[in-house]
Write a protein that holds these residues in place. Structure first.
Motif, PDB file in Angstrom:
ATOM      1  N   GLN A 101       0.834  -1.208   0.000  1.00 48.71           N
ATOM      2  CA  GLN A 101       0.000   0.000   0.000  1.00 48.71           C
ATOM      3  C   GLN A 101       0.863   1.251   0.000  1.00 48.71           C
ATOM      4  OE1 GLN A 101      -3.315   0.027  -0.400  1.00 48.71           O
ATOM      5  NE2 GLN A 101      -2.999  -2.161  -0.683  1.00 48.71           N
ATOM      6  N   PRO A 102       0.434   2.287  -0.707  1.00 47.34           N
ATOM      7  CA  PRO A 102       1.202   3.548  -0.685  1.00 47.34           C
ATOM      8  C   PRO A 102       1.283   4.086   0.732  1.00 47.34           C
ATOM      9  CG  PRO A 102      -0.469   3.587  -2.394  1.00 47.34           C
ATOM     10  CD  PRO A 102      -0.741   2.372  -1.564  1.00 47.34           C
ATOM     11  N   GLN A 103       2.433   4.613   1.086  1.00 44.02           N
ATOM     12  CA  GLN A 103       2.607   5.193   2.404  1.00 44.02           C
ATOM     13  C   GLN A 103       2.554   6.707   2.284  1.00 44.02           C
ATOM     14  OE1 GLN A 103       5.862   3.525   4.639  1.00 44.02           O
ATOM     15  NE2 GLN A 103       5.398   1.449   3.972  1.00 44.02           N
ATOM     16  N   HIS A 104       1.880   7.313   3.225  1.00 41.87           N
ATOM     17  CA  HIS A 104       1.732   8.759   3.258  1.00 41.87           C
ATOM     18  C   HIS A 104       2.621   9.304   4.362  1.00 41.87           C
ATOM     19  CE1 HIS A 104      -1.776   8.880   0.478  1.00 41.87           C
ATOM     20  NE2 HIS A 104      -1.838   7.626   0.861  1.00 41.87           N
ATOM     21  N   PHE A 105       3.431  10.286   4.023  1.00 38.89           N
ATOM     22  CA  PHE A 105       4.458  10.776   4.926  1.00 38.89           C
ATOM     23  C   PHE A 105       4.082  12.085   5.612  1.00 38.89           C
ATOM     24  CE2 PHE A 105       8.197   8.068   4.233  1.00 38.89           C
ATOM     25  CZ  PHE A 105       7.763   7.319   3.155  1.00 38.89           C
ATOM     26  N   GLY A 106       4.615  12.243   6.814  1.00 35.10           N
ATOM     27  CA  GLY A 106       4.521  13.511   7.516  1.00 35.10           C
ATOM     28  C   GLY A 106       5.655  14.421   7.100  1.00 35.10           C
TER      29      GLY A 106
ATOM     30  N   PHE B  35       7.313   2.612  -6.655  1.00 34.53           N
ATOM     31  CA  PHE B  35       6.730   3.905  -6.337  1.00 34.53           C
ATOM     32  C   PHE B  35       7.640   5.029  -6.833  1.00 34.53           C
ATOM     33  CE2 PHE B  35       3.657   2.343  -3.193  1.00 34.53           C
ATOM     34  CZ  PHE B  35       4.232   1.150  -2.802  1.00 34.53           C
ATOM     35  N   TYR B  37       8.100   9.074  -5.449  1.00 34.13           N
ATOM     36  CA  TYR B  37       7.732  10.103  -4.491  1.00 34.13           C
ATOM     37  C   TYR B  37       8.459  11.391  -4.858  1.00 34.13           C
ATOM     38  CZ  TYR B  37       5.622   6.833  -1.131  1.00 34.13           C
ATOM     39  OH  TYR B  37       4.805   5.916  -0.509  1.00 34.13           O
ATOM     40  N   LEU B  45       7.426  14.026   1.889  1.00 33.77           N
ATOM     41  CA  LEU B  45       7.429  13.140   0.727  1.00 33.77           C
ATOM     42  C   LEU B  45       6.007  12.996   0.202  1.00 33.77           C
ATOM     43  CD1 LEU B  45       9.915  10.476   1.994  1.00 33.77           C
ATOM     44  CD2 LEU B  45      10.050  11.491  -0.252  1.00 33.77           C
ATOM     45  N   PHE B  47       3.460  11.174  -2.379  1.00 29.85           N
ATOM     46  CA  PHE B  47       3.258   9.988  -3.205  1.00 29.85           C
ATOM     47  C   PHE B  47       2.776  10.391  -4.593  1.00 29.85           C
ATOM     48  CE2 PHE B  47       1.911   5.884  -4.505  1.00 29.85           C
ATOM     49  CZ  PHE B  47       0.615   5.983  -4.997  1.00 29.85           C
ATOM     50  N   ARG B  50       2.076   4.288  -7.833  1.00 34.85           N
ATOM     51  CA  ARG B  50       2.400   2.926  -7.413  1.00 34.85           C
ATOM     52  C   ARG B  50       2.080   1.985  -8.563  1.00 34.85           C
ATOM     53  NH1 ARG B  50      -1.547  -0.860  -5.487  1.00 34.85           N
ATOM     54  NH2 ARG B  50      -0.670  -2.567  -4.271  1.00 34.85           N
TER      55      ARG B  50
END
Lengths: 114, 113
Positions: A101-106, B35, B37, B45, B47, B50
């Motif tokens: 799953q795509p990860q969403h960053f802070g 991916f 980014y 970062l 996204f 994918r």
């Protein structure tokens, strides 16, 4: 819809001290990962938490530890800080575990060690 | 072992030019995810895309397009008609089913006005 939030934004510590960084995942996400990004480098995976357990760990010493709470938020603890620990620490969240799953960053916490 | 290589450390182009960012990956697994980014100066970062290893279909999203070729283990990213706002560091990344993301070292893209 709140994204991934991290605190504090910046932190200055001295060698040998201990630090705790905090992360709240994006709404609806239950998996939290932590990354260390040194200046000019890509992020390096530290570890990942799902269902309050550490599921995966990168090549980091035991000085790096973490925790995930029932509300899915997470903490990263670093003991006996070294100068080389100076970096941007990124938290990322995603939904579920496995499946790429795509990860969403802070925005990250910038840690400086003096 | 898994690895992602972004050979271009830094690229500068004039606004409105097209630019392609290269990414080569290594893995022995048959199931993996790729991916891209974007990391603007603010540090977060973002996204972009994918792809899974079973879907080699190229994708276009506005001025962005991605070319995935398993035969050459490449997942290249093209920005058409670049704009100053595209200036950032771009990371290509790989993950297996364990969700541990392996990032390349990034390509710093400068779009000159």
């Amino acid at each position: 819809d709140a994204g991934v939030t991290q605190s504090p934004t910046h932190l200055i510590k001295t060698r040998g001290q201990q630090v705790t960084l905090r992360c709240s995942p994006k709404s609806g996400h239950d998996t939290v990962s932590w990354y260390q990004q040194a200046l000019g480098q890509g992020p390096q995976f530290i570890f990942q938490y799902y269902e309050e357990e550490e599921r995966q760990r990168g090549n980091f010493p035991d000085r790096f530890s973490g925790h995930q709470f029932p509300n899915y938020s997470s903490e990263l603890n670093v003991n006996a800080l070294l100068l080389g620990d100076s970096a941007l620490y990124l938290c990322a969240s995603s939904s579920g575990w496995g499946g790429g799953q795509p990860q969403h960053f802070g925005d990250g916490t910038r840690l400086s060690i003096l | 072992a898994q690895k992602v290589t972004q050979a271009q450390t830094e690229i500068s182009v004039v606004e409105k030019e097209d630019v392609t960012l290269d990414c080569v990956y290594e893995t022995r697994d048959t199931t993996y995810y790729l991916f891209w980014y974007k990391q603007p100066p603010s540090g977060e970062l973002v996204f972009l895309i994918r792809r899974n290893s079973f879907d080699e279909q190229n994708e276009i999203s506005g001025r962005y397009s991605w070319n995935f070729q398993k035969s050459t283990s490449s997942f290249n990213f093209t920005i058409t008609a670049s704009q100053v706002v595209d200036s950032a560091v771009y990371f290509c990344a790989l993950t297996l089913r364990d969700d541990k993301i392996i990032f390349g070292k990034g390509t710093r893209l400068h779009i000159l006005p």
